[in-house]
Design a protein around this motif. Structure first.
Motif, PDB file in Angstrom:
ATOM      1  N   GLU A  87     -31.090  82.408  67.034  1.00 13.97           N
ATOM      2  CA  GLU A  87     -30.057  81.382  66.901  1.00 13.97           C
ATOM      3  C   GLU A  87     -28.644  81.974  66.936  1.00 13.97           C
ATOM      4  OE1 GLU A  87     -33.847  80.169  65.300  1.00 13.97           O
ATOM      5  OE2 GLU A  87     -32.473  81.767  64.634  1.00 13.97           O
ATOM      6  N   THR A  88     -27.747  81.233  67.581  1.00 12.17           N
ATOM      7  CA  THR A  88     -26.330  81.591  67.652  1.00 12.17           C
ATOM      8  C   THR A  88     -25.483  80.348  67.481  1.00 12.17           C
ATOM      9  OG1 THR A  88     -26.726  83.476  69.128  1.00 12.17           O
ATOM     10  CG2 THR A  88     -24.496  82.581  69.098  1.00 12.17           C
ATOM     11  N   VAL A  89     -24.414  80.486  66.707  1.00  4.24           N
ATOM     12  CA  VAL A  89     -23.423  79.415  66.582  1.00  4.24           C
ATOM     13  C   VAL A  89     -22.158  79.880  67.304  1.00  4.24           C
ATOM     14  CG1 VAL A  89     -22.012  78.027  65.034  1.00  4.24           C
ATOM     15  CG2 VAL A  89     -24.357  78.600  64.399  1.00  4.24           C
ATOM     16  N   GLU A  90     -21.660  79.051  68.212  1.00  6.68           N
ATOM     17  CA  GLU A  90     -20.476  79.411  68.993  1.00  6.68           C
ATOM     18  C   GLU A  90     -19.344  78.441  68.698  1.00  6.68           C
ATOM     19  OE1 GLU A  90     -20.519  81.125  73.167  1.00  6.68           O
ATOM     20  OE2 GLU A  90     -19.976  79.039  73.575  1.00  6.68           O
ATOM     21  N   PHE A  91     -18.187  79.001  68.333  1.00  5.92           N
ATOM     22  CA  PHE A  91     -16.983  78.213  68.071  1.00  5.92           C
ATOM     23  C   PHE A  91     -16.018  78.395  69.242  1.00  5.92           C
ATOM     24  CE2 PHE A  91     -18.839  78.869  63.967  1.00  5.92           C
ATOM     25  CZ  PHE A  91     -18.478  77.791  63.181  1.00  5.92           C
ATOM     26  N   VAL A  92     -15.592  77.306  69.823  1.00  6.19           N
ATOM     27  CA  VAL A  92     -14.585  77.329  70.890  1.00  6.19           C
ATOM     28  C   VAL A  92     -13.251  76.952  70.259  1.00  6.19           C
ATOM     29  CG1 VAL A  92     -13.877  76.402  73.118  1.00  6.19           C
ATOM     30  CG2 VAL A  92     -16.313  76.706  72.600  1.00  6.19           C
ATOM     31  N   CYS A  93     -12.286  77.880  70.321  1.00  2.00           N
ATOM     32  CA  CYS A  93     -11.046  77.710  69.551  1.00  2.00           C
ATOM     33  C   CYS A  93      -9.808  77.937  70.411  1.00  2.00           C
ATOM     34  CB  CYS A  93     -11.017  78.688  68.371  1.00  2.00           C
ATOM     35  SG  CYS A  93     -12.498  78.701  67.343  1.00  2.00           S
ATOM     36  N   SER A  94      -8.690  77.554  69.847  1.00  2.00           N
ATOM     37  CA  SER A  94      -7.369  77.889  70.402  1.00  2.00           C
ATOM     38  C   SER A  94      -6.626  78.709  69.366  1.00  2.00           C
ATOM     39  CB  SER A  94      -6.562  76.621  70.708  1.00  2.00           C
ATOM     40  OG  SER A  94      -7.077  75.949  71.835  1.00  2.00           O
ATOM     41  N   ALA A  95      -6.033  79.811  69.821  1.00  2.00           N
ATOM     42  CA  ALA A  95      -5.199  80.630  68.945  1.00  2.00           C
ATOM     43  C   ALA A  95      -3.736  80.350  69.282  1.00  2.00           C
ATOM     44  CB  ALA A  95      -5.517  82.112  69.126  1.00  2.00           C
ATOM     45  N   TRP A  96      -3.029  79.742  68.334  1.00  2.00           N
ATOM     46  CA  TRP A  96      -1.599  79.526  68.471  1.00  2.00           C
ATOM     47  C   TRP A  96      -0.872  80.644  67.744  1.00  2.00           C
ATOM     48  CZ3 TRP A  96      -0.530  76.153  72.061  1.00  2.00           C
ATOM     49  CH2 TRP A  96      -1.452  75.127  72.334  1.00  2.00           C
ATOM     50  N   PRO A  97       0.437  80.774  67.899  1.00  2.00           N
ATOM     51  CA  PRO A  97       1.135  81.925  67.298  1.00  2.00           C
ATOM     52  C   PRO A  97       0.924  82.071  65.793  1.00  2.00           C
ATOM     53  CG  PRO A  97       2.571  80.825  68.866  1.00  2.00           C
ATOM     54  CD  PRO A  97       1.351  79.969  68.734  1.00  2.00           C
ATOM     55  N   ASP A  98       0.633  80.972  65.102  1.00  2.00           N
ATOM     56  CA  ASP A  98       0.509  81.056  63.647  1.00  2.00           C
ATOM     57  C   ASP A  98      -0.718  80.337  63.095  1.00  2.00           C
ATOM     58  OD1 ASP A  98       1.310  78.546  64.319  1.00  2.00           O
ATOM     59  OD2 ASP A  98       2.994  78.423  62.927  1.00  2.00           O
ATOM     60  N   ALA A  99      -1.616  79.863  63.959  1.00  3.67           N
ATOM     61  CA  ALA A  99      -2.759  79.100  63.455  1.00  3.67           C
ATOM     62  C   ALA A  99      -3.913  79.130  64.441  1.00  3.67           C
ATOM     63  CB  ALA A  99      -2.346  77.647  63.184  1.00  3.67           C
ATOM     64  N   LEU A 100      -5.123  79.034  63.892  1.00  2.66           N
ATOM     65  CA  LEU A 100      -6.340  78.947  64.698  1.00  2.66           C
ATOM     66  C   LEU A 100      -6.857  77.512  64.651  1.00  2.66           C
ATOM     67  CD1 LEU A 100      -8.429  80.868  66.223  1.00  2.66           C
ATOM     68  CD2 LEU A 100      -9.825  80.618  64.165  1.00  2.66           C
ATOM     69  N   GLU A 101      -7.132  76.964  65.824  1.00  3.45           N
ATOM     70  CA  GLU A 101      -7.590  75.576  65.926  1.00  3.45           C
ATOM     71  C   GLU A 101      -8.983  75.549  66.544  1.00  3.45           C
ATOM     72  OE1 GLU A 101      -6.251  71.408  68.187  1.00  3.45           O
ATOM     73  OE2 GLU A 101      -5.047  73.235  68.394  1.00  3.45           O
ATOM     74  N   ILE A 102      -9.908  74.834  65.879  1.00  7.19           N
ATOM     75  CA  ILE A 102     -11.290  74.717  66.369  1.00  7.19           C
ATOM     76  C   ILE A 102     -11.420  73.461  67.228  1.00  7.19           C
ATOM     77  CG2 ILE A 102     -13.721  74.590  65.705  1.00  7.19           C
ATOM     78  CD1 ILE A 102     -12.920  75.755  62.981  1.00  7.19           C
ATOM     79  N   HIS A 103     -12.104  73.578  68.370  1.00  8.44           N
ATOM     80  CA  HIS A 103     -12.314  72.439  69.260  1.00  8.44           C
ATOM     81  C   HIS A 103     -13.763  71.963  69.261  1.00  8.44           C
ATOM     82  CE1 HIS A 103      -8.272  72.555  70.877  1.00  8.44           C
ATOM     83  NE2 HIS A 103      -8.411  73.842  71.170  1.00  8.44           N
ATOM     84  N   ASN A 104     -14.681  72.889  69.499  1.00  2.00           N
ATOM     85  CA  ASN A 104     -16.104  72.525  69.589  1.00  2.00           C
ATOM     86  C   ASN A 104     -16.957  73.596  68.929  1.00  2.00           C
ATOM     87  OD1 ASN A 104     -14.944  71.185  72.366  1.00  2.00           O
ATOM     88  ND2 ASN A 104     -16.628  69.989  71.510  1.00  2.00           N
ATOM     89  N   ILE A 105     -18.160  73.165  68.536  1.00  2.00           N
ATOM     90  CA  ILE A 105     -19.129  74.084  67.952  1.00  2.00           C
ATOM     91  C   ILE A 105     -20.457  73.860  68.653  1.00  2.00           C
ATOM     92  CG2 ILE A 105     -20.294  74.845  65.851  1.00  2.00           C
ATOM     93  CD1 ILE A 105     -17.999  73.600  64.260  1.00  2.00           C
ATOM     94  N   TYR A 106     -20.995  74.922  69.248  1.00  2.00           N
ATOM     95  CA  TYR A 106     -22.301  74.853  69.903  1.00  2.00           C
ATOM     96  C   TYR A 106     -23.331  75.587  69.047  1.00  2.00           C
ATOM     97  CZ  TYR A 106     -19.293  73.959  73.960  1.00  2.00           C
ATOM     98  OH  TYR A 106     -18.343  73.464  74.821  1.00  2.00           O
ATOM     99  N   VAL A 107     -24.521  75.048  68.997  1.00  2.00           N
ATOM    100  CA  VAL A 107     -25.639  75.729  68.346  1.00  2.00           C
ATOM    101  C   VAL A 107     -26.726  75.896  69.394  1.00  2.00           C
ATOM    102  CG1 VAL A 107     -27.313  75.685  66.457  1.00  2.00           C
ATOM    103  CG2 VAL A 107     -25.067  74.606  66.154  1.00  2.00           C
ATOM    104  N   PHE A 108     -27.105  77.132  69.680  1.00  2.00           N
ATOM    105  CA  PHE A 108     -28.116  77.358  70.716  1.00  2.00           C
ATOM    106  C   PHE A 108     -28.960  78.575  70.360  1.00  2.00           C
ATOM    107  CE2 PHE A 108     -24.208  79.458  72.051  1.00  2.00           C
ATOM    108  CZ  PHE A 108     -24.643  80.733  72.361  1.00  2.00           C
TER     109      PHE A 108
END
Length: 252
Positions: free
Chosen positions: A161-182
């Motif tokens: 099992e793996t959990v994958e987080f698709v994120c955006s890194a802004w200059p001062d913050a991390l933003e999560i968009h999607n989470i996959y479990v496969f």
């Protein structure tokens, strides 16, 4: 036949003599005027040399256009190296080992959490931006916030099992968009996962818990700040490398 050979010999000697006189004349002009011969004189002498001595074809010269490109490239490399010289990429950030992928638009980070999880982070160079209003009472205009795409894979060592987080890194913050479990099958093929809902559509409590899950593993706003500093340096490194590779190509 002997007459033909004597004629050919006189022709060759005559050509050599003419070339010697031409060289002497150019040298005489140079000494009398106290400077270097004109570009036209040098080009004429070189042209005569190659006509008179056809065995000199091994000499490689650049056209004025190529020479100008090389001059501009060398100047640009010197400018970039002096104006904002890049430094050697770091190889460690907190508990993560950092691996630069030279010549590519990605970098990789590897880490562990406890005795059961492996963490792999892949981040792009800057791949987008947004314009935001400037803050402050007297602020006018807009600022630019650069964007970095980040993929975080967290896998169990004793299972597929793996959990994958698709994120955006802004200059001062991390933003999560999607989470996959496969998971991967027995023949090591990736099972196509259900991508799940967008992170913003999850309940507030679940979003908060998942952020805490990542933060406990060192994937947080501090990581975003590091990635932006790292990519600023990588952008300079890759620019200089690209200019040098282009210069090498033109030089060949």
């Amino acid at each position: 036949m002997s007459r033909l050979i004597r004629y050919a010999r006189r022709t060759i000697l005559s050509s050599s003599s003419i070339f010697s006189k031409t060289q002497f004349h150019c040298l005489q002009c140079h000494l009398s005027h106290g400077g270097t011969p004109s570009v036209q004189s040098r080009n004429a002498t070189l042209a005569f040399l190659f006509r008179s001595r056809p065995y000199s074809t091994g000499v490689i010269t650049k056209s004025p256009f190529e020479a100008n490109i090389l001059r501009i490239l060398r100047s640009e490399i010197d400018y970039q190296s002096d104006y904002a010289p890049p430094h050697q990429p770091v190889t460690k950030f907190n508990s993560f080992a950092v691996e630069d992928r030279a010549g590519e638009q990605w970098m990789t980070m590897n880490g562990k959490f406890g005795d059961s999880e492996d963490i792999k982070i892949e981040a792009t160079m800057f791949d987008g931006f947004v314009s935001v209003p400037r803050v402050g009472d007297d602020a006018t205009g807009e600022d630019t916030r650069l964007h970095i795409s980040v993929i975080v894979d967290i896998s169990k060592r004793d299972g597929p099992e793996t959990v994958e987080f698709v994120c955006s890194a802004w200059p001062d913050a991390l933003e999560i968009h999607n989470i996959y479990v496969f998971s991967t099958s027995r023949d090591n093929k990736l099972v196509r996962p259900y991508i799940g809902p967008h992170f913003g559509k999850l309940s507030g409590e679940l979003r908060r818990t998942l952020r805490e899950f990542l933060e406990a593993r060192g994937v947080n706003d501090e990581l975003s700040v590091f990635l932006h500093e790292y990519m600023l340096n990588k952008d300079r490194i890759e620019l200089v490398r690209w200019l040098q590779n282009l210069k090498y190509f033109v030089e060949k």
